[in-house]
Write a protein that holds these residues in place. Structure first.
Motif, PDB file in Angstrom:
ATOM      1  N   ALA A  97     -64.449  31.543 -60.503  1.00 22.31           N
ATOM      2  CA  ALA A  97     -63.294  30.686 -60.241  1.00 22.31           C
ATOM      3  C   ALA A  97     -61.988  31.407 -60.565  1.00 22.31           C
ATOM      4  O   ALA A  97     -60.949  31.135 -59.957  1.00 22.31           O
ATOM      5  CB  ALA A  97     -63.406  29.394 -61.049  1.00 22.31           C
ATOM      6  N   LYS A  98     -62.046  32.355 -61.501  1.00 24.88           N
ATOM      7  CA  LYS A  98     -60.840  33.108 -61.860  1.00 24.88           C
ATOM      8  C   LYS A  98     -60.382  34.011 -60.716  1.00 24.88           C
ATOM      9  O   LYS A  98     -59.213  34.389 -60.649  1.00 24.88           O
ATOM     10  CB  LYS A  98     -61.105  33.955 -63.107  1.00 24.88           C
ATOM     11  N   LYS A 106     -60.478  27.267 -56.493  1.00 23.20           N
ATOM     12  CA  LYS A 106     -60.784  27.252 -57.924  1.00 23.20           C
ATOM     13  C   LYS A 106     -61.416  25.923 -58.323  1.00 23.20           C
ATOM     14  O   LYS A 106     -62.404  25.878 -59.067  1.00 23.20           O
ATOM     15  CB  LYS A 106     -59.503  27.497 -58.724  1.00 23.20           C
ATOM     16  N   TRP A 157     -63.512  38.353 -54.800  1.00 26.73           N
ATOM     17  CA  TRP A 157     -63.833  36.960 -54.500  1.00 26.73           C
ATOM     18  C   TRP A 157     -64.969  36.826 -53.494  1.00 26.73           C
ATOM     19  O   TRP A 157     -65.916  36.059 -53.689  1.00 26.73           O
ATOM     20  CB  TRP A 157     -62.557  36.304 -53.993  1.00 26.73           C
TER      21      TRP A 157
END
Length: 285
Positions: A97-98, A106, A157
């Motif tokens: 999520a970071k 997120k 990501w």
């Protein structure tokens, strides 16, 4: 130490334990794919061929089936592995999520992480309910799972999304295949905690959008997915090889385990499902 094993169909192998036996014979049931098939098996269909066949232990409840101490030990191992896997998934999604590029992304990953932790709580509760200490049941699997996550840490990501989608699906598919042979109570729990948390659709949407924006991304992510398969297979073999009860379950010692023909069909279903998932992502398997 190497020792011979007799399969349920009477065949012998000189593998290093039951898990080696399974791995050594997987490629006999699958078509050649231009590379080692054993590295490509790791997914499964949503509905195994014998899903509706409730015979033997699969037709019993936990109280009846657990009278067999070997079966009980195998189930404790299975629940311990699943529980730590869910806890690790929670931690991984929270970390991913970071890397999320937007606040919406997120929030979605945080929601999925919460669902994984709920699954962990159910498994931990079940272990306590049957008189087992959850931490002790999980400990044998910590090193292998942590090692896998260290070796496959995503660099961005998109790699994180592919890892969760491909890697988790591989594990879930295998556990679903095993669940068919478990007692009714344990089977219901295992299938419940393997429910999709929403990550599949989310990952497909984001990865396909990224490939549409830059087609070069597809090649990199396809290579990444293949690496994930190889690493996951290697770690899973180590886990099973180290746990006698799980090894025995897989080769038919307890819980009506798999014979060689069934192993081949199972891995064929796993391969087919993986190919479909890769296509859904817009990646070449």
């Amino acid at each position: 130490m190497r020792w011979p094993i007799r399969s349920r169909c009477g065949c012998h192998t000189d593998g290093q334990g039951p898990a080696r036996f399974v791995a050594a014979h997987v490629d006999q049931g699958l078509p050649p794919c231009g590379e080692r098939v054993i590295v490509r098996f790791m997914t499964t269909s949503d509905k195994p061929d014998n899903e509706n066949a409730a015979t033997g232990i699969a037709a019993q409840d936990w109280a009846t089936a657990a009278a067999d101490p070997q079966y009980r030990a195998a189930v404790v191992d299975l629940l311990g592995a699943l529980a730590y896997g869910e806890l690790a998934a929670f931690e991984r999604l929270a970390e991913d999520a970071k890397l999320a590029p937007t606040l919406e992304d997120k929030a979605e990953l945080a929601k999925m992480a919460s669902a994984e932790f709920h699954h962990f709580e159910r498994l931990r509760g079940r272990l306590t309910e049957i008189g087992e200490e959850p931490t002790r049941a999980m400990e044998p699997f910590v090193a292998a799972l942590d090692g896998f996550h260290r070796q496959t840490a995503p660099s961005d990501w998109l790699e994180g999304l592919v890892k969760a989608y491909v890697g988790d699906s591989i594990a879930s598919d295998f556990y679903r295949e095993v669940a068919v042979r478990l007692d009714a109570d344990t089977r219901a729990l295992v299938l419940a905690v393997l429910d999709d948390t929403g990550h599949a659709g989310f990952a497909v949407d984001r990865v396909r959008a990224a490939i549409d924006a830059d087609p070069r991304v597809g090649g990199r992510l396809a290579l990444w997915a293949r690496r994930l398969m190889g690493e996951a297979l290697s770690q899973s073999q180590r886990v099973v090889a180290d746990r006698d009860a799980l090894s025995t379950m897989l080769v038919g010692g307890v819980a009506d385990g798999f014979d060689l023909a069934e192993v081949g069909r199972m891995f064929s279903r796993i391969t087919e499902a993986h190919t479909k998932r890769m296509a859904a992502l817009g990646l070449a398997a």
